[in-house]
Design an enzyme around this catalytic site. Sequence first.
Site, PDB file in Angstrom:
ATOM      1  N   GLU A  54      36.648  39.915  61.170  1.00 55.75           N
ATOM      2  CA  GLU A  54      35.325  39.747  60.564  1.00 55.75           C
ATOM      3  C   GLU A  54      35.073  38.265  60.336  1.00 55.75           C
ATOM      4  O   GLU A  54      35.720  37.628  59.503  1.00 55.75           O
ATOM      5  CB  GLU A  54      35.241  40.504  59.229  1.00 55.75           C
ATOM      6  CG  GLU A  54      33.861  40.365  58.616  1.00 55.75           C
ATOM      7  CD  GLU A  54      33.669  41.144  57.332  1.00 55.75           C
ATOM      8  OE1 GLU A  54      34.459  42.046  57.060  1.00 55.75           O
ATOM      9  OE2 GLU A  54      32.715  40.828  56.610  1.00 55.75           O
ATOM     10  N   LYS A  68      45.867  57.448  49.320  1.00 59.72           N
ATOM     11  CA  LYS A  68      44.936  57.190  50.427  1.00 59.72           C
ATOM     12  C   LYS A  68      43.645  57.996  50.342  1.00 59.72           C
ATOM     13  O   LYS A  68      43.057  58.329  51.366  1.00 59.72           O
ATOM     14  CB  LYS A  68      45.627  57.430  51.781  1.00 59.72           C
ATOM     15  CG  LYS A  68      46.889  56.600  51.956  1.00 59.72           C
ATOM     16  CD  LYS A  68      47.627  56.874  53.219  1.00 59.72           C
ATOM     17  CE  LYS A  68      48.899  56.055  53.269  1.00 59.72           C
ATOM     18  NZ  LYS A  68      49.771  56.356  54.380  1.00 59.72           N
ATOM     19  N   ASP A 101      50.573  49.206  54.189  1.00 58.75           N
ATOM     20  CA  ASP A 101      49.936  50.370  54.804  1.00 58.75           C
ATOM     21  C   ASP A 101      48.418  50.202  54.650  1.00 58.75           C
ATOM     22  O   ASP A 101      47.889  50.323  53.542  1.00 58.75           O
ATOM     23  CB  ASP A 101      50.421  51.644  54.096  1.00 58.75           C
ATOM     24  CG  ASP A 101      49.929  52.902  54.799  1.00 58.75           C
ATOM     25  OD1 ASP A 101      48.928  52.813  55.531  1.00 58.75           O
ATOM     26  OD2 ASP A 101      50.560  53.964  54.609  1.00 58.75           O
ATOM     27  N   HIS A 124      14.282  34.896  41.606  1.00 61.54           N
ATOM     28  CA  HIS A 124      13.968  34.291  40.305  1.00 61.54           C
ATOM     29  C   HIS A 124      12.697  33.460  40.415  1.00 61.54           C
ATOM     30  O   HIS A 124      11.802  33.529  39.580  1.00 61.54           O
ATOM     31  CB  HIS A 124      15.113  33.373  39.865  1.00 61.54           C
ATOM     32  CG  HIS A 124      16.166  34.094  39.102  1.00 61.54           C
ATOM     33  ND1 HIS A 124      16.976  33.493  38.170  1.00 61.54           N
ATOM     34  CD2 HIS A 124      16.546  35.379  39.138  1.00 61.54           C
ATOM     35  CE1 HIS A 124      17.797  34.377  37.673  1.00 61.54           C
ATOM     36  NE2 HIS A 124      17.568  35.530  38.256  1.00 61.54           N
TER      37      HIS A 124
END
Length: 596
Positions: free
Chosen positions: A275, A407, A483, A581
């Site tokens: 990435e 997981k 992992d 803003h």
Amino acid sequence: MDLRRRPSKPAAAADSGNPNSKHPPSPLKYYVDEDPSLKLPPSLYFVNASVIFVFFTVLYYLLSRWREKIRSSSPFHVLSAPELAALLAFAASSVYLLGFFGVEFFQSLLLRPPSDLWADDCEEERVVSVVAEECARKAPCGQALDCETPKLDFDPVKPAALKAKPVETEKLDEPIGQTEEDEEVIASVVAGKTPSYSLESKLGDCRRAAAVRREALQRTTGKSLVGLPLEGFDYESILGQCCEMPVGYVQIPVGIAGPLVLDDREYSVPMATTEGCLVASTNRGCKAIAMCGGASSVVFRDGMTRAPVVRFSSAKRAAELKFYLESPANFEALSSIFNSSSRFAQLQSIKCAIAGKNLYLRFSCSTGDAMGMNMISKGVQNVMDFLQNDYPDMDVIGISGNFCSDKKPAAVNWIEGRGKSVVCEAVIKGDVVRKVLKTSVEALVELNMLKNLTGSAMAGALGGFNAHASNIVSAIYIATGQDPAQNVESSHCITMMEAVNDGKDLHVSVTMPSIEVGTVGGGTQLASQSACLNLLGVKGANREAPGSNSRLLATVVAGSVLAGELSLMSALAAGQLVKSHMKYNRSNKDVSKVSS
Ligand code: ADP
């Protein structure tokens, strides 16, 4: 002219223009640079210019004569001698110009695929063409089973849409040094006589087994594996541990972020990722942290969990076991049985959850420098065997009943923790926020509240109160042999930002309750991953203080997440929030009060 159709230049020639150059010029540069051999001789330039001049002159003359004839109503077919000469000159110059410039142009028009397809493929095709040229210059690559130069599936010259071929006709690459004996084994695997999984034990050579399996796979599927390297990997090192039936390995680039200044030490953090910007962004966060004296961290819990599920004939019996397991009086006996599985396994607690007649026993134990799943499973098995004597009506349904929880996103990990629970903090000075992170303390505090806290609450997040913790966690996990599937719970993180020192500076923290890491076991012992652990100073087991390497690694993960959060949040705040803003005229609002 179509650059893609230029003939390739030999490597030696490519360098000839620069006698001092040790390396040939970048292939991409070569590709787009002018090739001297293709320059036109001056005489040809002169001829071309003359013909173009003649072409336009006679064209002008003929058009003006045409207009005259229309005005005077003269017949078109009656030609004067100058008109006839002009017509012949026009035809001759057209033929010449078409022959010189036009053929490729018209061909490209005729062969051109739909414009959107072309646009998508164009850039890739340019690069592939260069790669193909480079590959052609390297000797045996084209015939090798293992070609280190990546080749893509499509013809670099023709548009992808025009070159689709049936799979059967696709030529597969021949393996390097394939012997007759190999050929026999490959044929046997392809015929289904030799199971692919048995190749390592049958051949007694892991690299050869991988090569044979790879070739058999290419033949049975009709798909080429060129681009997936075979050579350069120690297949012995993964046997029976990390990966079955290998046919090669995937390359992932490793970038370095840092130095991360954490607890008065500096770390160069390896991140394996594809990435773009991720490493650069984390690096920027590290810089901001380092300029403010560094971050500090605390591991406030360290215990791997495993939760078998057992079933009884009644809920009452299930509850009896729960009371037994959770009674402090029984802990010593249970822990000595549990701890006998490994000198590094130390039982910490057993917490039980009842669902009717079913009981979930969540064991938690320290596991030294190992991530600990294997270790804890052995300890749990010992206890289950012991319990079976006193509770013969207990039916062990599974050694893992998902109350662990491994997981999968689960509140139990978020609340109770799993692996290492770490909090990491830093105070970033206001001027560093402005100069390095290009935003303001107020904007960051407000964005954190609206995005990481409120936004995630609105989304019903489970441990996802952060901007992109999983990006950093995954990249470090892959680099250091963790992992990667445990990224699910290891990325649980709440990022807090608060204005401090009278609103001038930023206090930022990440709290990560379930970082599951180890420095021994699993993928950590593989060469590349081990090198990355070594870079961090946490390679292997810590003999003096078992567990301190893995705990240190967990703090580095949290510190890197802190850097990543700071940087991405700043980019968001600078890019969007400040603009909004301005738009809604709220730039003078004291956001620090909102968070307090
Ligand atoms: P995991 O439990 O993370 O799956 P393994 O059980 O595969 O890991 O690897 C841990 C192994 O490493 C165990 O056999 C253990 O005895 C050994 N070991 C050696 N030193 C240490 C240490 N400092 N901490 C934990 N385990 C260690």
